[in-house]
Design an enzyme around this catalytic site. Structure first.
Site, PDB file in Angstrom:
ATOM      1  CB  SER A 185     145.036  86.533  62.848  1.00 37.17           C
ATOM      2  OG  SER A 185     144.190  87.526  64.237  1.00 37.17           O
ATOM      3  CE1 TYR A 198     146.897  83.325  66.976  1.00 35.74           C
ATOM      4  CE2 TYR A 198     146.554  85.660  67.084  1.00 35.74           C
ATOM      5  CZ  TYR A 198     146.586  84.348  66.879  1.00 35.74           C
ATOM      6  OH  TYR A 198     145.116  83.959  65.809  1.00 35.74           O
TER       7      TYR A 198
END
Length: 310
Positions: A185, A198
């Site tokens: 990401s 995350y």
């Protein structure tokens, strides 16, 4: 002393110029690949007969499954929801005529890999897409406010990448060819407050992938990590698409053009530009209270308006 300092500053200046030149060359490559497909259609097939995609039931995983099947590969679909996998399997078989194998697995657990290994036995796996992942909360949240599924997130975002890579890498090494795409990401490119867990899990994926590529590049294996920003998927509550927020299918099509660009890519030109812009912001700014306030107010309002979250 003055002469030494002068030489030092000249050296620093040269290094900065080289770094800027490398970024310019990379950017030019991204622009070129966005408009001109230079990867031969047979390249992906040359990796092997089968592609394995984790988290294949929805979003990016589903898009990779469809696109790789269109490139002539048989596909192994692995995800938790069996009904979605069967629907996708029928679609792939009807539209491409390629073979499809379905494996039901819950990647929030760590006791699933022996059965996956048995299911993959005997298949010539040329491509692995480590896509499965979970985002504990789309809205920015402080660590103690995150839902208490920490171990599930670690298994899904971290353990899955390590274990699935371990399953397919040895046969790839023996054949001296293979492609592993690990979906990280954009928030892995630097620590993001309010997405701490995350961001950290995706940073592991990026670091692991780049180190592994250094180890196995000479073996003929391509290991690439992708660091996209916003993609409209179920995980992001189907964010409204725009110039930056991409549909999963268009992101996947573009990302496959970048397979040979290097071991680390955002996967599409828009996200490369965004990453370049964000890299100009000093690290301390990301950790500042004003930035956190921005995430908690303006960015939260944006997500509520564009993703339908409360």
């Amino acid at each position: 002393m003055e002469e030494s300092l002068e030489q030092f500053f000249v050296l620093v200046g040269l290094l900065v110029c080289l770094a800027c030149l490398a970024k310019c060359v990379r950017f030019c490559k991204c622009v070129l690949l966005s408009f001109w497909k230079v990867l031969p259609r047979s390249f992906l097939q040359s990796m092997g007969q089968w592609a394995v995609v984790t988290g294949a039931g929805d979003g990016i995983g589903k898009a990779y499954s469809l696109e790789l099947a269109k490139h002539g590969l048989n596909v192994v679909l692995i995800s938790r929801t069996l009904e979605k996998l069967h629907v996708l399997a029928r679609e792939i078989e009807q539209t491409t005529g390629n073979r499809v194998k379905v494996i039901q697995a819950d990647f929030t657990r760590d006791d699933i890999y022996e059965s996956i290994r048995e299911e993959l036995q005997g298949l010539e796996i040329g491509i692995l897409v480590n896509n499965v992942g979970m985002l504990p909360n789309l809205l920015p949240s402080r660590f103690l406010s995150v839902p208490g599924e920490i171990q599930s997130l670690v298994h899904c975002n971290v353990t899955s990448v390590v274990k699935m890579t371990q399953l397919v890498l040895k046969p790839m090494e023996s054949r001296r060819r293979g492609l592993i795409l690990n979906i990280s990401s954009g928030v892995a490119l630097c620590p993001w407050p309010l997405y701490a867990l995350y961001s950290a899990s995706k940073a592991f994926v990026r670091t692991f992938s780049k180190a592994l590529q250094a180890e196995y590049r000479a073996k003929g294996i391509i290991i690439q990590v992708l660091t996209p920003y916003a993609i409209s998927t179920p995980m992001t509550k189907y964010l409204n698409t725009n110039m930056v927020t991409k549909r999963a299918d268009e992101f996947v099509r573009e990302s496959l053009n970048y397979v040979m660009i290097g071991d680390d890519t955002c996967g599409c030109l828009a996200h490369e530009l965004l990453a370049g812009f964000l890299s100009l912001i000093p690290a301390w700014a990301f950790y500042s209270r004003p930035f956190q306030r921005f995430l908690l107010t303006r960015y939260t309002d944006y997500l509520r308006q564009n993703a339908g979250v409360k």
